[in-house]
Design a protein around this motif. Structure first.
Motif, PDB file in Angstrom:
ATOM      1  N   LEU A 220      36.489  37.165  24.508  1.00  0.00           N
ATOM      2  CA  LEU A 220      36.027  38.412  23.903  1.00  0.00           C
ATOM      3  C   LEU A 220      35.754  39.453  24.984  1.00  0.00           C
ATOM      4  O   LEU A 220      36.185  40.604  24.891  1.00  0.00           O
ATOM      5  CB  LEU A 220      34.764  38.132  23.084  1.00  0.00           C
ATOM      6  N   VAL A 221      35.066  39.045  26.039  1.00  0.00           N
ATOM      7  CA  VAL A 221      34.681  39.981  27.094  1.00  0.00           C
ATOM      8  C   VAL A 221      35.914  40.582  27.749  1.00  0.00           C
ATOM      9  O   VAL A 221      36.039  41.805  27.900  1.00  0.00           O
ATOM     10  CB  VAL A 221      33.802  39.262  28.147  1.00  0.00           C
ATOM     11  N   MET A 222      36.864  39.707  28.124  1.00  0.00           N
ATOM     12  CA  MET A 222      38.058  40.181  28.837  1.00  0.00           C
ATOM     13  C   MET A 222      38.921  41.068  27.950  1.00  0.00           C
ATOM     14  O   MET A 222      39.552  42.013  28.404  1.00  0.00           O
ATOM     15  CB  MET A 222      38.892  38.984  29.316  1.00  0.00           C
ATOM     16  N   GLU A 223      38.927  40.761  26.646  1.00  0.00           N
ATOM     17  CA  GLU A 223      39.780  41.511  25.742  1.00  0.00           C
ATOM     18  C   GLU A 223      39.219  42.899  25.445  1.00  0.00           C
ATOM     19  O   GLU A 223      39.974  43.855  25.291  1.00  0.00           O
ATOM     20  CB  GLU A 223      39.918  40.716  24.432  1.00  0.00           C
ATOM     21  N   LEU A 224      37.902  42.990  25.386  1.00  0.00           N
ATOM     22  CA  LEU A 224      37.309  44.230  24.883  1.00  0.00           C
ATOM     23  C   LEU A 224      36.849  45.196  25.963  1.00  0.00           C
ATOM     24  O   LEU A 224      36.996  46.408  25.825  1.00  0.00           O
ATOM     25  CB  LEU A 224      36.114  43.910  23.984  1.00  0.00           C
ATOM     26  N   SER A 225      36.261  44.669  27.038  1.00  0.00           N
ATOM     27  CA  SER A 225      35.489  45.574  27.892  1.00  0.00           C
ATOM     28  C   SER A 225      36.357  46.381  28.837  1.00  0.00           C
ATOM     29  O   SER A 225      37.409  45.927  29.299  1.00  0.00           O
ATOM     30  CB  SER A 225      34.430  44.799  28.665  1.00  0.00           C
ATOM     31  N   HIS A 226      35.886  47.586  29.098  1.00  0.00           N
ATOM     32  CA  HIS A 226      36.506  48.425  30.111  1.00  0.00           C
ATOM     33  C   HIS A 226      35.994  48.057  31.485  1.00  0.00           C
ATOM     34  O   HIS A 226      36.727  48.039  32.452  1.00  0.00           O
ATOM     35  CB  HIS A 226      36.219  49.895  29.826  1.00  0.00           C
ATOM     36  N   ARG A 227      34.694  47.828  31.550  1.00  0.00           N
ATOM     37  CA  ARG A 227      34.100  47.426  32.824  1.00  0.00           C
ATOM     38  C   ARG A 227      33.159  46.264  32.579  1.00  0.00           C
ATOM     39  O   ARG A 227      32.596  46.111  31.494  1.00  0.00           O
ATOM     40  CB  ARG A 227      33.322  48.588  33.444  1.00  0.00           C
ATOM     41  N   ILE A 228      32.971  45.448  33.616  1.00  0.00           N
ATOM     42  CA  ILE A 228      32.099  44.288  33.489  1.00  0.00           C
ATOM     43  C   ILE A 228      31.096  44.293  34.638  1.00  0.00           C
ATOM     44  O   ILE A 228      31.446  44.555  35.789  1.00  0.00           O
ATOM     45  CB  ILE A 228      32.920  42.978  33.514  1.00  0.00           C
ATOM     46  N   PHE A 229      29.842  44.037  34.284  1.00  0.00           N
ATOM     47  CA  PHE A 229      28.820  43.819  35.304  1.00  0.00           C
ATOM     48  C   PHE A 229      28.459  42.339  35.289  1.00  0.00           C
ATOM     49  O   PHE A 229      28.310  41.759  34.219  1.00  0.00           O
ATOM     50  CB  PHE A 229      27.571  44.639  34.992  1.00  0.00           C
ATOM     51  N   VAL A 230      28.322  41.750  36.452  1.00  0.00           N
ATOM     52  CA  VAL A 230      27.969  40.335  36.522  1.00  0.00           C
ATOM     53  C   VAL A 230      26.605  40.194  37.188  1.00  0.00           C
ATOM     54  O   VAL A 230      26.351  40.808  38.229  1.00  0.00           O
ATOM     55  CB  VAL A 230      29.006  39.522  37.322  1.00  0.00           C
ATOM     56  N   MET A 231      25.710  39.419  36.552  1.00  0.00           N
ATOM     57  CA  MET A 231      24.379  39.199  37.128  1.00  0.00           C
ATOM     58  C   MET A 231      24.177  37.724  37.410  1.00  0.00           C
ATOM     59  O   MET A 231      24.712  36.866  36.722  1.00  0.00           O
ATOM     60  CB  MET A 231      23.252  39.536  36.155  1.00  0.00           C
ATOM     61  N   ASP A 232      23.338  37.479  38.413  1.00  0.00           N
ATOM     62  CA  ASP A 232      22.859  36.118  38.641  1.00  0.00           C
ATOM     63  C   ASP A 232      21.508  36.227  39.318  1.00  0.00           C
ATOM     64  O   ASP A 232      21.295  37.072  40.173  1.00  0.00           O
ATOM     65  CB  ASP A 232      23.854  35.344  39.518  1.00  0.00           C
ATOM     66  N   TYR A 233      20.566  35.397  38.905  1.00  0.00           N
ATOM     67  CA  TYR A 233      19.199  35.424  39.442  1.00  0.00           C
ATOM     68  C   TYR A 233      18.624  36.829  39.436  1.00  0.00           C
ATOM     69  O   TYR A 233      18.000  37.261  40.405  1.00  0.00           O
ATOM     70  CB  TYR A 233      19.160  34.842  40.860  1.00  0.00           C
ATOM     71  N   GLY A 234      18.845  37.578  38.377  1.00  0.00           N
ATOM     72  CA  GLY A 234      18.227  38.891  38.239  1.00  0.00           C
ATOM     73  C   GLY A 234      18.855  39.977  39.083  1.00  0.00           C
ATOM     74  O   GLY A 234      18.397  41.108  39.093  1.00  0.00           O
ATOM     75  N   ARG A 235      19.925  39.639  39.818  1.00  0.00           N
ATOM     76  CA  ARG A 235      20.573  40.663  40.639  1.00  0.00           C
ATOM     77  C   ARG A 235      21.994  40.903  40.146  1.00  0.00           C
ATOM     78  O   ARG A 235      22.601  40.031  39.542  1.00  0.00           O
ATOM     79  CB  ARG A 235      20.650  40.210  42.101  1.00  0.00           C
ATOM     80  N   ARG A 236      22.507  42.091  40.511  1.00  0.00           N
ATOM     81  CA  ARG A 236      23.901  42.360  40.184  1.00  0.00           C
ATOM     82  C   ARG A 236      24.755  41.780  41.293  1.00  0.00           C
ATOM     83  O   ARG A 236      24.533  42.074  42.468  1.00  0.00           O
ATOM     84  CB  ARG A 236      24.105  43.866  40.103  1.00  0.00           C
ATOM     85  N   ILE A 237      25.709  40.935  40.958  1.00  0.00           N
ATOM     86  CA  ILE A 237      26.528  40.354  42.014  1.00  0.00           C
ATOM     87  C   ILE A 237      27.942  40.915  42.019  1.00  0.00           C
ATOM     88  O   ILE A 237      28.641  40.786  43.013  1.00  0.00           O
ATOM     89  CB  ILE A 237      26.570  38.805  41.933  1.00  0.00           C
ATOM     90  N   ALA A 238      28.343  41.551  40.929  1.00  0.00           N
ATOM     91  CA  ALA A 238      29.687  42.129  40.948  1.00  0.00           C
ATOM     92  C   ALA A 238      29.817  43.155  39.843  1.00  0.00           C
ATOM     93  O   ALA A 238      29.030  43.178  38.900  1.00  0.00           O
ATOM     94  CB  ALA A 238      30.739  41.046  40.746  1.00  0.00           C
ATOM     95  N   MET A 239      30.804  44.026  39.999  1.00  0.00           N
ATOM     96  CA  MET A 239      31.087  45.022  38.981  1.00  0.00           C
ATOM     97  C   MET A 239      32.549  45.393  39.077  1.00  0.00           C
ATOM     98  O   MET A 239      33.094  45.431  40.173  1.00  0.00           O
ATOM     99  CB  MET A 239      30.234  46.267  39.228  1.00  0.00           C
TER     100      MET A 239
END
Lengths: 262, 406
Positions: A220-239
């Motif tokens: 669902l995420v890959m099909e729909l989103s224009h951009r993706i933010f990735v979090m781990d341990y309360g921090r942003r690790i990728a965008m």
């Protein structure tokens, strides 16, 4: 497409000694579908709660820019005020009003866009009647969009799981948000229900609805989103775009762990 | 209806009971004569009695099982008899008209005592409907509702005592004061839910009563205020009997107004917000409902009715003291709402009439009156925990607006 409507800067949330969110940046542009992903316990739902006023963040800014109006800082506002400003959400664990009918659930969403009060309710004057009729009308339209109009007068608790999820989205839409926040809309759905959900979100996007969603279902995420933010341990690790995220080694590490021979 | 197998089982049950109760029911040792008296007839009674009870029990459960299966197959769960009666105007209007006629002719058919009892019951109908807004609709457990009742009663008593204000002047004032106290109570309890809310409201009720009991200079303490005038009727002098009948009709009008207003409130934007607040507070706020405003209006509008009835109560009894406003009153009003069916107007009316009239007419059982009352309450809660008449949500009809093809 590129006007930011939600900007989150240096957002931090502490529960005692625990840093649930740490220095998080995120932005959503008008008309865009943005996904927020991350392993369980990464702080995604905490992020939603901070943005929608259920928690008051301990640091940072949440700034909302409704189209055509000046920016508003949301920190410290109550959830109902946030909803009034034009940002509505759904919940990870379904929170419908179980003992109300499906239509009434959506009508509740219209509450902040209507204003009859005690006297109006008792006297039921023309203005109130018109407002009530309009509420029913608009709510019913939303039910039709969600494909739930057949169940309009059933109790919300009698709906199937997938229908309850769709009703939550419908209820949020009734507040006329310009940014819709979906917290794991596909959780617990079977593949067919997920397909219907993807269709629905696509439809909303085509109508110009901006959406920020948390989701675990990568398809669902890959099909729909224009951009993706990735979090781990309360921090942003990728965008980045779905393509960038799919091949990002940091993201793969966060999800799958480090391989022994690396 | 009952098969041979079933009756065999019942026979076994009765045999077992005869055996169990044999030592205490049959054998009796006469310590003086040093003989044993065998009371065989008791064994017969036990056997017969338990057999009959067991048969009845079996029939009851059998029927219940059948009914449940029927419901499942026909999907008529929500459409029991009462609700069909309520939804169909064909049945509802004649029924309502019959009730109304009965209510109108009541004072001419029965004695003054009966009218008095009925007036009290009607007062509790209004109180129940008021508390229903707070507890049944908005889901805020309020155990101190009687405080607002006291506010109404004392405002009439005191305003009349000091300033000679008449019943009709104080009636709206008492309602307003009670609403004000409702908001006063509402503010500190905004953050509380469930048990904690119940404790605070309970304390609030007791505070009001204790202030009235101990602040002699203000309320004349436990000795109360007497000689409160009955409501006037355009300056006519009414005899006692006429005054009682007059109060009865006044209460009928009050009940009608209450039903009208409460019904409209429940089916309005505000009423829906109350129900949403009861169902899920967080979701309710996230959908843009102002929790503070919604809770305070629920408290205020609930208290208003208690204030109104308080004024009428003072006028009816012509004497009030703090003993009329104990926790027991709150408990009874709460029981009316729970027994009748939370959120259901008709249920609350029925609940009030049963709960107030039943102890009155059970006087024939004299000493066992409260016991019988308790037993009825307990069995009600066991067999119908949702109340006498459960609330049905309104069905909204969608009408396509002009200019739309559909």
């Amino acid at each position: 497409m590129s006007t930011p409507i939600l900007q989150v800067k240096n957002l931090g949330m502490r529960f005692g000694g625990i840093k649930a969110l740490d220095d998080l940046d995120l932005d959503v542009n008008s008309g865009e579908i943005v996904a927020l992903i991350g392993p369980n316990g990464a702080g995604k739902t905490t992020f939603f709660n901070c943005v929608t006023g259920i928690y008051n963040p301990t640091q940072g800014d949440v700034v909302l820019t409704p189209p055509g109006t000046p920016a508003i800082r949301l920190n410290g506002l109550k959830p109902n005020q946030v909803a009034e400003k034009g940002m509505a959400r759904t919940f990870q664990n379904i929170r419908l009003f179980q003992k109300m009918t499906v239509l009434e659930n959506v009508m509740i969403g219209r509450h902040c866009r209507t204003n009859s009060f005690i006297l109006g309710a008792i006297l039921r004057n023309t203005a109130t009647r018109q407002e009530e009729q309009e509420t029913i009308h608009k709510s019913y339209k939303i039910l039709q969009k969600m494909g739930l109009e057949k169940h309009a007068n059933d109790l919300a608790s009698n709906l199937s799981y997938g229908a309850q999820r769709r009703l939550e989205i419908g209820r949020a839409l009734a507040t006329e948000p310009f940014l819709l926040l979906l917290d794991e809309p596909a959780a617990g759905m079977n593949p067919q229900e997920t397909q219907e959900l993807i269709k629905l979100i696509n439809l909303l996007q085509r109508e110009g609805q901006s959406i920020l969603l948390i989701e675990h279902d990568m398809k669902l995420v890959m099909e729909l989103s224009h951009r993706i933010f990735v979090m781990d341990y309360g921090r942003r690790i990728a965008m980045g775009t779905p393509e960038e995220i799919r091949n990002n080694p940091v993201v793969i590490k966060a999800y799958l762990g480090e391989s022994a021979d690396a | 209806m009952i098969s041979l197998k079933e009756s065999k089982r019942s026979a076994l049950v009765s045999l077992w009971f005869m055996f169990l109760t044999f030592p205490i029911m049959v054998i009796k040792v006469d310590a003086i004569e040093k003989t044993i008296i065998w009371r065989w007839e008791n064994m017969f009674y036990v056997g017969f009695g338990s057999f009959i009870l067991s048969i009845f029990g079996r029939i009851f459960f059998e029927r219940q099982k059948n009914r449940r299966e029927k419901q499942l197959s026909e999907k008529i769960q929500q459409h029991n008899l009462i609700q069909i009666l309520l939804r169909e105007p064909k049945y509802l209007y004649p029924l309502a008209a019959a009730f109304f006629l009965f209510a109108l002719t009541f004072p001419h058919l029965f004695s003054t005592y009966q009218i008095n009892v009925m007036t009290t019951a009607l007062m509790y109908v209004v109180l129940g409907l008021g508390l229903n807004i707070v507890v049944g609709v908005a889901g805020l457990l309020d155990l101190g509702y009687v405080a607002f009742y006291a506010v109404g009663a004392y405002s009439y008593a005191l305003l009349n005592f000091h300033f000679g204000m008449t019943f009709w002047m104080v009636l709206p004032l008492g309602a307003l004061l009670a609403a004000l106290f409702g908001v006063l109570l509402g503010f500190p309890v905004l953050r509380l839910r469930g048990d904690y809310l119940a404790i605070v409201t309970l304390a609030f009720g007791e505070i009001i009563r204790l202030v009235m009991e101990n602040w002699n200079a203000f309320s004349q303490g436990p000795s109360g205020i007497s000689n409160i005038p009955r409501p006037g009727l355009l300056g006519f002098d009414l005899t006692l009997n006429q005054a009682i009948t007059y109060l009865y009709y006044l209460m009928i009008v009050m009940v009608l107004i209450t039903i009208f207003v409460v019904n409209r409130l429940q089916n309005s934007r505000l009423g829906r917000a109350w129900i949403a607040l009861r169902e899920d507070e967080i979701a309710c706020q996230a959908m843009g409902i102002d929790k503070t405003k919604t809770k305070l209006t629920a408290f205020a509008l609930g208290a208003t009715w208690a204030g109104l009835v308080g004024v009428i109560f003072a006028a009816k009894t012509t004497f009030i003291n703090p003993a009329s406003f104990t926790f027991l009153e709150s408990a009874i009003i709460l029981a009316i709402v729970v027994l009748g069916g939370m959120g259901s107007i008709l249920g609350v009316i029925l609940g009030a009439i049963i709960l107030i009239l039943l102890p009155e007419y059970l006087r024939a059982l004299s000493d066992y009156r409260m016991l019988a009352f308790g037993a009825i309450m307990v069995s009600m809660m066991v067999f119908r925990p949702q109340g006498l008449i459960s609330n049905v949500r309104r069905h909204y009809q969608y009408r396509p607006q002009k200019g739309e093809q559909e």
